[in-house]
Design an enzyme around this catalytic site. Sequence first.
Site, PDB file in Angstrom:
ATOM      1  CB  SER A 123      33.291  37.918  42.995  1.00 47.31           C
ATOM      2  OG  SER A 123      32.274  36.952  42.957  1.00 47.31           O
ATOM      3  CG  ASP A 124      38.269  38.999  44.258  1.00 40.83           C
ATOM      4  OD1 ASP A 124      37.895  39.953  44.961  1.00 40.83           O
ATOM      5  OD2 ASP A 124      38.535  37.886  44.729  1.00 40.83           O
ATOM      6  CB  VAL A 125      38.572  38.673  37.668  1.00 41.81           C
ATOM      7  CG1 VAL A 125      38.799  39.046  36.209  1.00 41.81           C
ATOM      8  CG2 VAL A 125      39.839  38.034  38.249  1.00 41.81           C
TER       9      VAL A 125
END
Length: 386
Positions: free
Chosen positions: A167-169
């Site tokens: 999700s972050d990447v």
Amino acid sequence: MNRGALDGLVVLDLTTHLSGPFCGMQLADMGADVIKIESPTGDSIRGAPPFVEGEGAPFMLWNRNKRGIVLDLKAADDLEIFWDLVDAADVVLENFRPGVLDKLGIGWKALHARNPRLILGSISGFGQTGPYAKRGGFDLVIQAMSGLMSVTGPKDGPPYRIPLAISDVGAGLYLTIGVLSALQARHKSGEGQWVETSLLEATVSLGVYEAANYFATGVRPEKLGQGHRGSSPYQVFQTKDGWLTIGAAQQNFFRKVCEMIGKPELVDDPRFKVNALRVKNNDAIVTILQAELVKQSNAQWLAAFEAAGIPAGPVLHHDEVFANEQILARGMVAEVQHAKAGKQKTLGVPLKLSATPGSVRRAAPTLGQHDAEVRAIARQTASRRR
């Protein structure tokens, strides 16, 4: 000396943790001058292990190629320095909760009024609008709420979190695309704009097979374990001494695999005649293939698959990944000299440009490492304005 496709672009990176800094790293790798602005206590990810000479290895990896300065944006003098930097900047990146920038007096309206060409890039957990806008969002929570966990793991097991911070990447990559798109639009209009995405939207958008399945059938996508929603055989198999992956859904590949295991009749089996039928009967074809594949070693099978032109690969651990000849040949292991930690290995740049390639030029900054030189830039900008 080539400095990258984004040479001359000035980015102020107010972000912390992973999603925003990952976007900043992409821009920095491509040549942008990314100035990481940290509070006096620093980015909290500096405290994430493992440590090398007291420096957090995760922070060092995704904050490379940046210069660092400490600014307390609640202090008038430091806020003035920030505004001086804004005057010379092209992009500001932030991943605070929605509304925090406005409370600090540096929200989109204020930034745009000060520098109309400026692009503001924002990442939040759930987006700037909607009923969940004020909620905080971490990768764990988003993997759950995006549907990702519901289809990950063994068929009869509990929901699984994948260990990659997808999700972050994913949000960091989407924001990179958005910033570059806004820069292109600015070439035409002369005006900057606000670009924003969220961890939730990024992760939902990556579930393309699941979305297509649900929109077409209205049925909740089931967990498939190692199976694939649209291709078969397409998964991990155990061999005599390890594990390998085979992508043989394409009809000519499937035919070759059946011949290799001595079962050419499988091609005409009513259960397996075309890919769609194999997907429906995936358990059956996998059971047959697995019984044969376990009889020989990884090396034997991989040599045979390569000779036949069938896509296949071994399951590698990370010590094997970073010693792999293809990974090394593509420059995916790089080295930088860190001010405190010394020579450090880091990931290389995955995007290759023939004329203006990206590069790893400098290590992540220690806290406030470039205070003097960045403050000098701010003073020069202020003097020109006066």
